[in-house]
Design a protein around this motif. Structure first.
Motif, PDB file in Angstrom:
ATOM      1  N   GLY A 145       0.802  -1.218   0.000  1.00 49.44           N
ATOM      2  CA  GLY A 145       0.000   0.000   0.000  1.00 49.44           C
ATOM      3  C   GLY A 145       0.833   1.265   0.000  1.00 49.44           C
ATOM      4  N   GLN A 146       2.165   1.114  -0.014  1.00 49.91           N
ATOM      5  CA  GLN A 146       3.075   2.263   0.057  1.00 49.91           C
ATOM      6  C   GLN A 146       3.401   2.803  -1.332  1.00 49.91           C
ATOM      7  OE1 GLN A 146       6.811   1.272   1.900  1.00 49.91           O
ATOM      8  NE2 GLN A 146       7.518   3.371   2.046  1.00 49.91           N
ATOM      9  N   LYS A 147       3.873   4.052  -1.373  1.00 48.07           N
ATOM     10  CA  LYS A 147       4.422   4.659  -2.589  1.00 48.07           C
ATOM     11  C   LYS A 147       5.902   4.904  -2.329  1.00 48.07           C
ATOM     12  CE  LYS A 147       1.615   8.140  -1.871  1.00 48.07           C
ATOM     13  NZ  LYS A 147       0.725   7.679  -0.798  1.00 48.07           N
ATOM     14  N   LEU A 148       6.764   4.122  -2.968  1.00 48.26           N
ATOM     15  CA  LEU A 148       8.204   4.219  -2.726  1.00 48.26           C
ATOM     16  C   LEU A 148       8.937   4.390  -4.055  1.00 48.26           C
ATOM     17  CD1 LEU A 148      10.406   4.111  -0.532  1.00 48.26           C
ATOM     18  CD2 LEU A 148      10.588   1.656  -0.949  1.00 48.26           C
ATOM     19  N   PRO A 149       9.262   5.632  -4.445  1.00 44.91           N
ATOM     20  CA  PRO A 149       9.900   5.856  -5.750  1.00 44.91           C
ATOM     21  C   PRO A 149      11.379   5.503  -5.747  1.00 44.91           C
ATOM     22  CG  PRO A 149       9.667   7.934  -4.589  1.00 44.91           C
ATOM     23  CD  PRO A 149       9.016   6.891  -3.716  1.00 44.91           C
ATOM     24  N   ILE A 150      11.905   5.224  -6.939  1.00 49.85           N
ATOM     25  CA  ILE A 150      13.336   5.021  -7.146  1.00 49.85           C
ATOM     26  C   ILE A 150      13.860   6.219  -7.921  1.00 49.85           C
ATOM     27  CG2 ILE A 150      15.090   3.601  -8.275  1.00 49.85           C
ATOM     28  CD1 ILE A 150      13.354   1.169  -7.771  1.00 49.85           C
ATOM     29  N   PHE A 151      14.800   6.956  -7.306  1.00 54.12           N
ATOM     30  CA  PHE A 151      15.426   8.110  -7.960  1.00 54.12           C
ATOM     31  C   PHE A 151      16.716   7.632  -8.625  1.00 54.12           C
ATOM     32  CE2 PHE A 151      13.604  11.597  -4.931  1.00 54.12           C
ATOM     33  CZ  PHE A 151      12.328  11.241  -5.319  1.00 54.12           C
ATOM     34  N   SER A 152      16.761   7.727  -9.930  1.00 53.17           N
ATOM     35  CA  SER A 152      17.910   7.240 -10.681  1.00 53.17           C
ATOM     36  C   SER A 152      18.512   8.374 -11.495  1.00 53.17           C
ATOM     37  CB  SER A 152      17.472   6.066 -11.583  1.00 53.17           C
ATOM     38  OG  SER A 152      18.578   5.527 -12.263  1.00 53.17           O
ATOM     39  N   GLY A 153      19.410   8.030 -12.395  1.00 50.62           N
ATOM     40  CA  GLY A 153      20.040   9.004 -13.280  1.00 50.62           C
ATOM     41  C   GLY A 153      20.258   8.389 -14.643  1.00 50.62           C
ATOM     42  N   ILE A 304       9.577   5.042 -10.957  1.00 51.07           N
ATOM     43  CA  ILE A 304      11.000   5.224 -11.233  1.00 51.07           C
ATOM     44  C   ILE A 304      11.171   6.488 -12.059  1.00 51.07           C
ATOM     45  CG2 ILE A 304      13.026   4.233 -12.350  1.00 51.07           C
ATOM     46  CD1 ILE A 304      11.772   1.473 -11.846  1.00 51.07           C
ATOM     47  N   LEU A 305      12.077   7.355 -11.637  1.00 50.34           N
ATOM     48  CA  LEU A 305      12.320   8.576 -12.402  1.00 50.34           C
ATOM     49  C   LEU A 305      13.814   8.846 -12.470  1.00 50.34           C
ATOM     50  CD1 LEU A 305      12.936  11.142 -10.215  1.00 50.34           C
ATOM     51  CD2 LEU A 305      10.564  10.645  -9.683  1.00 50.34           C
ATOM     52  N   THR A 306      14.253   9.373 -13.610  1.00 55.29           N
ATOM     53  CA  THR A 306      15.656   9.744 -13.778  1.00 55.29           C
ATOM     54  C   THR A 306      15.790  11.226 -13.479  1.00 55.29           C
ATOM     55  OG1 THR A 306      15.215  10.020 -16.144  1.00 55.29           O
ATOM     56  CG2 THR A 306      16.212   7.956 -15.462  1.00 55.29           C
ATOM     57  N   MET A 307      16.675  11.549 -12.550  1.00 53.61           N
ATOM     58  CA  MET A 307      16.872  12.941 -12.155  1.00 53.61           C
ATOM     59  C   MET A 307      17.761  13.636 -13.190  1.00 53.61           C
ATOM     60  SD  MET A 307      17.577  12.406  -8.082  1.00 53.61           S
ATOM     61  CE  MET A 307      18.915  11.243  -8.351  1.00 53.61           C
ATOM     62  N   PRO A 317      11.862  15.051  -9.005  1.00 54.66           N
ATOM     63  CA  PRO A 317      12.121  14.318  -7.751  1.00 54.66           C
ATOM     64  C   PRO A 317      11.717  15.106  -6.509  1.00 54.66           C
ATOM     65  CG  PRO A 317      14.187  15.067  -8.741  1.00 54.66           C
ATOM     66  CD  PRO A 317      13.110  15.309  -9.756  1.00 54.66           C
ATOM     67  N   ASP A 318      11.852  16.437  -6.574  1.00 54.92           N
ATOM     68  CA  ASP A 318      11.524  17.271  -5.410  1.00 54.92           C
ATOM     69  C   ASP A 318      10.050  17.138  -5.054  1.00 54.92           C
ATOM     70  OD1 ASP A 318      12.003  19.141  -3.377  1.00 54.92           O
ATOM     71  OD2 ASP A 318      11.367  20.796  -4.652  1.00 54.92           O
ATOM     72  N   LEU A 319       9.162  17.301  -6.040  1.00 48.05           N
ATOM     73  CA  LEU A 319       7.726  17.202  -5.786  1.00 48.05           C
ATOM     74  C   LEU A 319       7.317  15.772  -5.467  1.00 48.05           C
ATOM     75  CD1 LEU A 319       6.379  19.597  -8.569  1.00 48.05           C
ATOM     76  CD2 LEU A 319       6.731  20.097  -6.145  1.00 48.05           C
ATOM     77  N   GLY A 326       8.978   8.269   1.026  1.00 53.92           N
ATOM     78  CA  GLY A 326      10.392   7.927   0.989  1.00 53.92           C
ATOM     79  C   GLY A 326      10.942   7.900  -0.417  1.00 53.92           C
ATOM     80  N   GLN A 327      12.149   7.367  -0.568  1.00 55.40           N
ATOM     81  CA  GLN A 327      12.781   7.232  -1.873  1.00 55.40           C
ATOM     82  C   GLN A 327      13.957   6.274  -1.788  1.00 55.40           C
ATOM     83  OE1 GLN A 327      12.876  10.473  -0.329  1.00 55.40           O
ATOM     84  NE2 GLN A 327      14.853  10.001   0.594  1.00 55.40           N
ATOM     85  N   ILE A 328      14.188   5.536  -2.877  1.00 51.46           N
ATOM     86  CA  ILE A 328      15.381   4.714  -3.048  1.00 51.46           C
ATOM     87  C   ILE A 328      16.255   5.445  -4.057  1.00 51.46           C
ATOM     88  CG2 ILE A 328      16.307   2.481  -3.743  1.00 51.46           C
ATOM     89  CD1 ILE A 328      14.579   2.307  -1.261  1.00 51.46           C
ATOM     90  N   ILE A 329      17.496   5.780  -3.680  1.00 48.04           N
ATOM     91  CA  ILE A 329      18.357   6.571  -4.550  1.00 48.04           C
ATOM     92  C   ILE A 329      19.503   5.711  -5.084  1.00 48.04           C
ATOM     93  CG2 ILE A 329      19.905   8.566  -4.670  1.00 48.04           C
ATOM     94  CD1 ILE A 329      18.153   9.989  -2.697  1.00 48.04           C
ATOM     95  N   LEU A 330      19.669   5.722  -6.395  1.00 42.63           N
ATOM     96  CA  LEU A 330      20.774   4.986  -7.017  1.00 42.63           C
ATOM     97  C   LEU A 330      21.993   5.887  -7.104  1.00 42.63           C
ATOM     98  CD1 LEU A 330      19.040   2.959  -9.881  1.00 42.63           C
ATOM     99  CD2 LEU A 330      19.145   2.514  -7.426  1.00 42.63           C
ATOM    100  N   SER A 331      23.172   5.308  -6.875  1.00 42.95           N
ATOM    101  CA  SER A 331      24.422   6.056  -6.794  1.00 42.95           C
ATOM    102  C   SER A 331      25.276   5.837  -8.036  1.00 42.95           C
ATOM    103  CB  SER A 331      25.200   5.626  -5.549  1.00 42.95           C
ATOM    104  OG  SER A 331      26.548   6.008  -5.629  1.00 42.95           O
ATOM    105  N   ARG A 332      25.713   6.931  -8.649  1.00 42.26           N
ATOM    106  CA  ARG A 332      26.615   6.821  -9.786  1.00 42.26           C
ATOM    107  C   ARG A 332      27.992   6.324  -9.333  1.00 42.26           C
ATOM    108  NH1 ARG A 332      25.401   8.295 -14.704  1.00 42.26           N
ATOM    109  NH2 ARG A 332      23.642   9.568 -14.022  1.00 42.26           N
TER     110      ARG A 332
END
Length: 472
Positions: A145-153, A304-307, A317-319, A326-332
């Motif tokens: 039931g959660q909304k947990l985005p993945i912030f990628s690049g 999933i969104l690419t910053m 990503p800000d909005l 929350g958010q899951i952030i991928l690291s370059r």
């Protein structure tokens, strides 16, 4: 209501068309456009003034002649035919089959914009979803039931990670009615082929509904694709009592399409040219996730969104961060080291993680272990930064132990195979195994009872193995 036909097109701009001298036209009404050649296109009403209608043409306005083109207002909104037989099928951004099969025989026709959910009828998310990825399951658990985005690049393996989650995700409480709704917006043909072949090869397609909008498809379809996916998810969740995981990729392409339409409408731009209603528009999609009281099913979202330029302060990503939990952030940096999945656990956060873990859900020691791993990894990173400035000679023995731990954490806990599906028990066991690298007196985030139960047996086993090695 019978279709009303007009030949009063006065202006064309990008995907938009102005039709004058209309009456009884409604917002969001479906429109059929017939060209002189006999070609038919579809559209919907975006805006209405006294006797003018602004129509958004799904296939674009190229080739439309203002004088000879007929416009019919159909008196209905855009709907999606839904049925249980959608599982295992692939559709385009208009809801039409892409897999060569016949159209869906509908059990219902649903408005793709959905119905507002009464906040009082919402139930609180509280059930753990296992993705098989340790950095999510162990450190930032996903809750039903959660909304947990993945912030990628750009260039990071978010598509591979999305496919892995779609293959592996499961509710471990024993509820077997689990489905995945996968929506891809503005992706290349190569990416679309990867998803389709991967799902078919692994058998995940049998429980998946796919909606695919390619990069060369009309940008206008990117606006409808996620809404079609969410409409299918709502039917499967609240009418068929299924747990549904909705994966939306890439939300950045969706927002770009929204900006393109806003510019064509000559609206006053907001931050970086995006429309001022971007927050509201995203919220209308994100808030379609959740659980309802009295219903067995649920919708969990993993957008999933690419910053752009890896900028977390970019409007998208800000909005998104304001609306989601929350958010899951991928690291370059991790990606450059060859670590997959390159999840950076330090800035990542699942705000509902404490609601889905613990005794009876995952395991009693989960919360303490998660906090200790995070604290140890953070201290290890600090120790490595200090060593760069002052040299390793300035580090204490404890600092050196934490530095070694941080390297091992990235190499063994964060890194895992693309087709490696770790159970939550395996993830927790790996976490305790890594903590054996740190002196017990430094483990201040875990209770003594858990140290005795889970850590001490590992230390004894290691001592026994070392003794055997010396004797041999």
């Amino acid at each position: 209501m019978l279709p009303r036909e007009y030949r009063t097109i006065t202006n064309l701009s990008g995907p938009l068309m102005v039709v004058e001298k209309v009456n009884e036209v409604r917002y969001d009404e479906l429109v059929e456009i017939e060209l002189a050649s006999g070609e038919r296109r579809r559209g919907r009403v975006l805006e209405i003034t006294t006797d003018k209608a602004l129509v958004q043409v799904f296939e674009g306005t190229t080739g439309i002649d203002c004088e000879s083109t007929k416009v019919r207002f159909l008196g209905k909104v855009l709907t999606l035919p839904v049925s249980r037989t959608m599982l295992g099928r692939i559709f385009n951004g208009r809801g039409e089959p892409l897999d060569g099969g016949t159209g869906v025989i509908p059990e219902a026709l649903l408005d793709i914009n959905g119905n507002p959910i009464n906040p009082y009828s919402r139930d609180f998310p509280s059930e753990f979803i296992q993705t098989g990825i340790s950095t999510i399951d162990g450190m930032n658990p996903l809750v039903r039931g959660q909304k947990l985005p993945i912030f990628s690049g750009s260039g990071l393996p978010h598509n591979r990670m999305a496919a892995q989650i779609a293959r592996q995700a499961a509710v471990i409480s024993g509820h077997e009615a689990f489905a995945v709704v996968f929506a891809a917006m503005g992706i290349t043909f190569e990416e679309a082929s990867f998803f389709m072949e991967d799902f078919r090869k692994t058998g995940a397609i049998e429980r998946t509904v796919m909606f695919v909008n390619l990069a060369d498809d009309p940008a206008i379809e990117r606006i409808t694709t996620p809404r079609l996916a969410l409409t299918a998810a709502e039917y499967l969740a609240f009418e068929c009592d299924m747990h549904v995981l909705v994966i939306l990729t890439d939300l950045t392409n969706y927002c770009e399409a929204l900006r393109e339409i806003s510019a064509a409408r000559k609206e006053v731009p907001g931050r970086r040219g995006y429309p001022g209603y971007l927050y509201t528009d995203l919220a209308t999609m994100y808030e379609r996730a959740g659980r309802l009281r009295g219903r067995k099913g649920s919708i969990t979202q993993l957008p999933i969104l690419t910053m752009p330029e890896d900028d977390k302060t970019h409007p998208i990503p800000d909005l998104t961060g304001y609306i989601t939990e929350g958010q899951i952030i991928l690291s370059r940096g991790l990606h450059r080291k060859g670590i997959y999945p390159p999840v950076d656990v330090m800035p990542s956060l699942s705000r509902l993680k404490d609601k889905g873990i613990g005794k009876g859900k995952t395991r009693e020691d989960h919360a303490d272990l998660m906090n200790q791993l995070f604290a140890a990894y953070a201290r290890g990173k600090e120790a490595k930064e200090l060593a760069i400035i002052l040299g390793e000679g300035a580090l204490t023995e404890e600092d050196k132990a934490f530095a070694r731990f941080s390297d091992a954490f990235e190499d063994r806990y964060v890194r895992q195979g693309e087709y490696e599906n770790r159970t939550v028990e395996e993830t927790l066991a790996l976490g305790w195994e890594l903590l054996t690298m740190i002196p017990v007196r430094e483990l201040k985030r875990v209770r003594d009872a858990y140290v005795e139960k889970y850590l001490k047996p590992l230390l004894k086993e290691r001592e026994a193995n070392e003794s055997e090695a010396v004797l041999s």
